[in-house]
Scaffold this motif. Structure first.
Motif, PDB file in Angstrom:
ATOM      1  N   ILE A  71       0.782  -1.193  -0.043  1.00 31.47           N
ATOM      2  CA  ILE A  71       0.001  -0.018   0.014  1.00 31.47           C
ATOM      3  C   ILE A  71       0.647   1.235  -0.057  1.00 31.47           C
ATOM      4  O   ILE A  71       0.833   1.961  -0.791  1.00 31.47           O
ATOM      5  N   THR A  72       1.866   1.466   0.920  1.00 37.43           N
ATOM      6  CA  THR A  72       2.677   2.452   1.179  1.00 37.43           C
ATOM      7  C   THR A  72       3.615   2.422  -0.107  1.00 37.43           C
ATOM      8  O   THR A  72       4.055   3.776  -0.602  1.00 37.43           O
ATOM      9  N   ALA A  73       4.035   1.447  -0.642  1.00 38.75           N
ATOM     10  CA  ALA A  73       5.050   1.411  -1.963  1.00 38.75           C
ATOM     11  C   ALA A  73       4.431   2.432  -2.957  1.00 38.75           C
ATOM     12  O   ALA A  73       4.839   3.017  -3.750  1.00 38.75           O
ATOM     13  N   HIS A  74       2.837   2.442  -3.005  1.00 42.08           N
ATOM     14  CA  HIS A  74       2.482   3.094  -4.144  1.00 42.08           C
ATOM     15  C   HIS A  74       2.401   4.620  -3.959  1.00 42.08           C
ATOM     16  O   HIS A  74       2.442   5.351  -4.829  1.00 42.08           O
ATOM     17  N   PHE A  75       2.892   5.069  -2.751  1.00 41.66           N
ATOM     18  CA  PHE A  75       3.067   6.437  -2.642  1.00 41.66           C
ATOM     19  C   PHE A  75       4.611   6.930  -2.791  1.00 41.66           C
ATOM     20  O   PHE A  75       5.119   7.962  -2.708  1.00 41.66           O
ATOM     21  N   ASP A  76       5.599   5.585  -2.906  1.00 40.86           N
ATOM     22  CA  ASP A  76       6.771   5.923  -3.117  1.00 40.86           C
ATOM     23  C   ASP A  76       7.182   5.673  -4.209  1.00 40.86           C
ATOM     24  O   ASP A  76       8.432   5.341  -4.861  1.00 40.86           O
ATOM     25  N   VAL A  77       6.415   5.336  -5.507  1.00 42.12           N
ATOM     26  CA  VAL A  77       6.991   5.528  -6.708  1.00 42.12           C
ATOM     27  C   VAL A  77       7.346   6.579  -7.123  1.00 42.12           C
ATOM     28  O   VAL A  77       7.041   7.506  -7.410  1.00 42.12           O
ATOM     29  N   GLU A  78       8.610   6.265  -8.139  1.00 43.68           N
ATOM     30  CA  GLU A  78       9.135   7.625  -8.767  1.00 43.68           C
ATOM     31  C   GLU A  78       9.129   7.506 -10.224  1.00 43.68           C
ATOM     32  O   GLU A  78       8.786   8.471 -10.830  1.00 43.68           O
ATOM     33  N   LYS A  79       8.853   6.384 -10.800  1.00 45.68           N
ATOM     34  CA  LYS A  79       8.796   6.188 -12.415  1.00 45.68           C
ATOM     35  C   LYS A  79       7.984   4.916 -12.700  1.00 45.68           C
ATOM     36  O   LYS A  79       8.162   3.861 -12.110  1.00 45.68           O
ATOM     37  N   ARG A  80       6.956   4.906 -13.305  1.00 41.93           N
ATOM     38  CA  ARG A  80       6.101   3.786 -13.929  1.00 41.93           C
ATOM     39  C   ARG A  80       6.822   3.517 -15.214  1.00 41.93           C
ATOM     40  O   ARG A  80       6.869   4.275 -15.971  1.00 41.93           O
ATOM     41  N   LEU A  81       6.996   1.886 -15.437  1.00 41.29           N
ATOM     42  CA  LEU A  81       7.483   1.560 -16.695  1.00 41.29           C
ATOM     43  C   LEU A  81       6.581   1.137 -17.678  1.00 41.29           C
ATOM     44  O   LEU A  81       5.281   0.812 -17.293  1.00 41.29           O
TER      45      LEU A  81
END
Length: 512
Positions: A71-81
């Motif tokens: 859940i929290t990883a979704h707020f730590d995304v820098e770039k979507r591939l």
């Protein structure tokens, strides 16, 4: 003061200790093993792809903690591939905040338990001590399963204390559900069941003969029901394990090198580690030694006073805390011993409660008034603050006075420091700030993935046959992995050192 106000204040104290320098330790070895699988699992759930093999072929822990960090990883995304994957931010800030919150909720549970089984003073001091123990502070700033364990394990023990206090089938249901969450936190949490069993046994010993038969029948049913409910909750959270047990077993066997014989499950070899100045397979008394050398000395003294008082009082609730502390040391016979007390981290809340009991008994004997007890604890709190300040932010590298602290450990190479990548972030940020754009940087690091991204620099794995403008070397790579830094010291000069107190964790070298 109102009880819940006190609890809120201690929670805020605990969370503040963790948040003020949350990211300074840098990314460590295992953190991505939680956030990346967690992110992917939540994406699969979102797409209703519950049969995907990813749910039962990744890593070794049950998935509850991965769901949470997903859940929290979704707020730590820098770039979507383009392929649906993501690149996460180096610092993983939101996931670390969750870790700090979970741990601080564990501190709250310790306050509640200490208050319930002993006194308000014991509860308050238990929370303060747990919040300030250096090693647990370090782990709770990272994306680990230990923070969840510090919360769920005390919560489980609390439900057992409530059940012992007044038996009911409703409490059995609650205890079973929480036990299932404990099993999902980490497999070794099965040790909570023996805690309950032994607590029932001590109740049994105090009964009259005519009460014992009915007591045994109901308590055996209770243990079985709690275990079954716990297993059911475990499966509800991770239903794939029920249908793919063979694959899950295979992953565990490969990862841990587990072999089965008719007599025992065992890992064939323990991990090698620097232990009293030698690189050796960790011995069976590894956890005992680390207990004595990584718990602050004053807390250690209070702990043994507390143990003595509990043994004298023979109170079943106090005795349950002793069980809570001692039972995890059974894992000493299991060969996967490393990382200090990390794999038996559940002893820390028990240490805090027992130490608080020790302090309370000490001031009672000195006939100190109730209102003044906290004032007498103030020097101990200052001692713990100084211990934390001297080592910050590298709390995982704390060693107590019995081995001369981290500086003596570093000087004589007694034990491992910087073993999870501590200090690599600080060294990397120095190079990013000071190296001219396009400079070549050689990384002689273990783990190398702990280095922060250096987008404007030419970063390579260090090679003795090449020259670099800068080279970053961590002491763990030299001490544990056997990296020879003699050529680096010959051709480069130290430009910056990262230290835990005066112990060097990482050195940045610049070409002479």
């Amino acid at each position: 003061m109102n009880k819940w106000l006190i609890i809120v204040l201690i929670f805020l104290f605990s969370i503040s200790l963790r948040l003020w320098n949350l990211n300074e330790i840098g990314r460590t070895w295992d953190e991505l093993e939680y956030v990346e699988p967690g992110y992917k699992m939540l994406e699969l759930m979102k797409n209703k792809d519950f049969n995907n093999s990813f749910f039962y072929t990744t890593y070794n822990h049950p998935p509850l903690i991965k769901y949470l960090y997903g859940i929290t990883a979704h707020f730590d995304v820098e770039k979507r591939l383009p392929n649906g994957g993501v690149i996460l931010k180096y610092d993983l800030t939101y996931s670390r905040i969750l870790s700090a919150i979970l741990f601080s909720l564990g501190v709250v549970m310790v306050v509640i338990i200490g208050w319930k089984i002993s006194s308000r003073m014991v509860g308050i001091l238990s929370g303060i001590i747990l919040a300030m123990l250096p090693f647990s502070l370090g782990l709770s700033q990272l994306v680990t399963t230990e923070s969840l364990k510090i919360f769920i394990y005390p919560l489980t023990v609390y439900t057992y204390i409530r059940l012992i206090e007044k038996f009911s089938w409703k409490k059995i249901l609650v205890a079973g559900i929480i036990t299932g969450l404990a099993l999902q936190s980490k497999q070794s949490d099965f040790l909570v069941i023996p805690v309950l069993t032994i607590m029932f046994f001590f109740q049994y010993k105090k009964l009259k003969a005519k009460e014992k038969i009915n007591f045994v029948k109901t308590r055996i049913k209770a243990i079985l029901l709690i275990s079954l409910i716990g297993i059911l909750v475990f499966i509800l959270i991770w239903p794939q394990v029920l249908f793919h047990f063979k694959e899950v077993y295979a992953i565990h066997q490969e990862l841990w090198n587990v072999q089965f014989s008719p007599k025992i499950w065992q890992i064939t070899l323990s991990p090698p580690e620097i232990f009293f100045g030698r690189l050796m397979l960790t011995p069976i008394f590894y956890y005992i030694v680390y207990f004595f050398i990584t718990i602050p000395l004053l807390v250690l003294c209070l702990f043994f006073i507390g143990v003595r008082e509990i043994l004298k009082k023979r109170n079943i609730y106090l005795f349950s805390i002793l069980l809570w502390f001692f039972l995890p040391f059974i894992l000493s016979v299991y060969s996967w011993r490393q990382h200090g007390l990390r794999y038996i981290i559940e002893i820390y809340p028990a240490i805090a409660i027992i130490s608080a009991i020790g302090f309370n008994e000490l001031v009672i004997k000195l006939k100190i008034k109730e209102k003044l007890k906290l004032l007498y604890f103030f020097p101990i709190a200052i001692y713990l603050f100084i211990s934390l300040l001297s080592i910050k932010p590298y709390y995982l590298d704390y060693f107590n006075e019995l081995v001369g602290g981290v500086n003596t450990v570093y000087k004589y190479r007694l034990f491992q420091i910087g073993w999870w990548g501590q200090g690599i972030r600080e060294a990397g940020l120095y190079v990013i700030k000071n190296a001219p754009k396009g400079s070549t940087v050689g990384l002689a690091l273990s783990p190398i993935h702990s280095a922060p991204p250096m987008s404007d620099l030419n970063v390579q794995v260090y090679d003795n046959n090449k020259k670099y403008d800068y080279v970053i070397v961590n002491f763990y790579n030299i001490l544990r992995e056997g990296f020879d830094d003699s050529l680096i010291r010959k051709n480069y000069k130290p430009a910056y050192t990262v230290k835990a107190d005066e112990a060097v964790l990482v050195t940045v070298y610049k070409l002479k």
